[in-house]
Design an enzyme around this catalytic site. Sequence first.
Site, PDB file in Angstrom:
ATOM      1  N   ASP A 158       0.858  -1.091   0.028  1.00 17.09           N
ATOM      2  CA  ASP A 158       0.038  -0.053  -0.072  1.00 17.09           C
ATOM      3  C   ASP A 158       0.848   1.335  -0.080  1.00 17.09           C
ATOM      4  O   ASP A 158       2.206   1.240   0.123  1.00 17.09           O
ATOM      5  CB  ASP A 158      -0.974   0.135   1.275  1.00 17.09           C
TER       6      ASP A 158
ATOM      7  N   TYR B 187       6.020 -10.443   6.905  1.00 14.62           N
ATOM      8  CA  TYR B 187       5.727  -8.841   6.997  1.00 14.62           C
ATOM      9  C   TYR B 187       6.156  -8.711   8.517  1.00 14.62           C
ATOM     10  O   TYR B 187       5.884  -9.403   9.356  1.00 14.62           O
ATOM     11  CB  TYR B 187       4.381  -8.359   6.806  1.00 14.62           C
TER      12      TYR B 187
END
Length: 251
Positions: free
Chosen positions: A57, A115
């Site tokens: 993002d 992540y």
Amino acid sequence: MGFYIKMRWKCICSYDGTGFCGWQSQANRLAIQDILEERISSIFKCFIRIHGSSRTDAGVHARGQVFHFDADWKYDAECLLRAINSRLNPEIRILSVEQVNDRFHARFSNKGKRYCYYFQLCSPSPFDCRYVWNIPARNFNIECMQNVLPLFVGKHDFRGFAGKILPEENALKHLFSVQLLKKGPTFVLEVIGSGYLYRMVRMIMGAAVMCGYGKIDATFIKHRLQLEEQNLKLPIVTAPARGLFLEEVFY
């Protein structure tokens, strides 16, 4: 008559996502993909389409993003790496380049991703503030946050912990590990899974922080994972993009 197949190149790159709209190209906005395609195309004197492993993002960073592209190159991989890096913004860096077979696909061949979300309970230094979430320590219980993390492990429908989901998208994801680590003054939420939904890690982080402040509890998390209708109507925090890094892609 045989078919002519171009060489396929697998690249691992890192980037500071602060000034970009994310990985994927968007109309009238600057994306990491746009920069890479423009600079790689300038080397080969024709348009080169790259294919990434993950659509990070806006504002999200990466240490181990993977992409591939097809092109003929008469020199070795190290020479190609140097050629690309010499044309890139300082916020983007190619870490490795290797030739792979044409069955490899950065997105569809990967088996999972790791992540990490970075946060601090004290004011970060000026050199860290773009890469961590500063969470006020007052009334925050790190153990309460840590205790709910195992609830996310396993196969779940994560639509309660995601932003917009496409109609054709499968919300069932498998998280192999969700744990809290500490590196000096920085806490790290490490999430390893087979796949992710839009804003999923940031919403897991936000929900865990809400637990740390006593705003929600383990029962709330369980009901949301069970897609309880009344629970899904209640808002949860989405952690800021600046603390999130795509660390590694597994193949």
